[in-house]
Design an enzyme around this catalytic site. Structure first.
Site, PDB file in Angstrom:
ATOM      1  NE  ARG A 176      -3.815   0.217   2.198  1.00  0.00           N
ATOM      2  CZ  ARG A 176      -4.597   0.661   3.190  1.00  0.00           C
ATOM      3  NH1 ARG A 176      -4.624   0.022   4.343  1.00  0.00           N
ATOM      4  NH2 ARG A 176      -5.328   1.743   3.019  1.00  0.00           N
ATOM      5  CB  CYS A 234      -1.927   3.457   9.567  1.00  0.00           C
ATOM      6  SG  CYS A 234      -3.322   3.962  10.602  1.00  0.00           S
TER       7      CYS A 234
END
Length: 279
Positions: A176, A234
């Protein structure tokens, strides 16, 4: 004070003269049509005396332009903590189903809003060897009043600045960060200058944190621990709280960018970096 506690230490403390308040924050990210039901898991069995806390409703506000798990309304958060029996002078232990992310989010919020004694059960509920309870306790109302600190919290501009002046960790999975996949947010990639440090690498196969010395070496290899300011983000400020906790175990203070990638990537005017290089 250590930020984590083992199951055996918790069992001992619960038998002591000043037992901790227990918070059960079972939650997990789910993209399925039938989402994970933490309250049902709690009702099926929890550590005796634990009170369930709903991450989505009590540890975060509804998703908006600030991200998928923005800061909760402090009145809502404070009421939830008092309902659970949290007082300023009473130790608190938080646990979840084992991943540690949700428990870390509760730990971070309590610490950021001024509670002096909060720990996370290392490894979560799977490490508990005692009996489980199905009855729902009704503790005496606590007196905790959240008072946010001036440090420890980053907004988007602060995160961007820290990526240039200090160390900004991206706690998501490497793919990611590199922008190879993005299952949730508008676009993949990372904040320019951020360093990939997946929070899953802070724990062993048993779900417990690596030894403090090993964590310190890991973060040092990424540039933290040498006096530079450190921050973490995150996807939505949950798994990053787990990395902030890991840094605390290693003796390194870090701030949390709560909006994280879900806020950052929602604005097409913000820069996005892709690939393994921070820039």
């Amino acid at each position: 004070m250590n930020a984590i506690i083992s199951a055996s230490e918790l069992a001992s403390d619960l038998k002591g003269d000043h037992p901790p308040v227990l918070l059960d924050v079972r939650w997990q990210l789910s993209l399925a049509k039938a989402p994970f039901d933490g309250r049902a898991e709690y009702t099926a069995g929890h550590i005796p005396g634990a009170v369930y806390v709903d991450l989505d409703a009590e540890l975060a506000a509804a998703p908006d332009e600030r991200g998928r798990h923005p800061l909760p309304d402090l009145d809502v958060f404070g009421a939830a903590m008092r309902r659970a029996g949290v007082s300023a002078g009473t130790p608190v232990v938080v646990y979840d189903g084992g991943l540690g992310w949700a428990a870390a989010r509760a730990w971070w919020l309590l610490r950021w809003t001024g509670h002096p004694d909060v720990r996370v059960l290392d490894g979560g509920l799977p490490t508990w060897e005692g009996e489980l309870q199905t009855t729902v306790p009704v503790p005496e109302e606590g007196d905790f009043e959240p008072m946010p600190g001036e440090a420890g919290l980053l907004d988007a501009d602060g995160a961007a600045a820290l990526a240039r002046s200090g160390v900004l960790f991206d706690a998501r999975a490497g793919e990611r960060y590199r922008g190879e996949v993005e299952p949730i947010d508008r676009i993949g990639g990372h904040i320019p200058g951020a360093v990939s440090a997946p929070t899953n690498d802070n724990v062993g196969t048993d779900g417990r944190f690596l030894p403090a010395e090993q964590l310190a070496e890991r973060f040092k290899s990424f540039g933290a621990g040498g006096g530079s300011d450190v921050g973490v983000y995150c996807g939505s400020g949950v798994s990053a709280a787990h990395e902030v906790l890991a840094l605390a175990v290693a003796g390194i203070h870090a701030a949390l960018y709560v909006g994280s990638w879900s806020e950052w990537s929602s604005d097409p005017n913000r820069p996005v970096a892709v690939g393994p290089d921070p820039q």
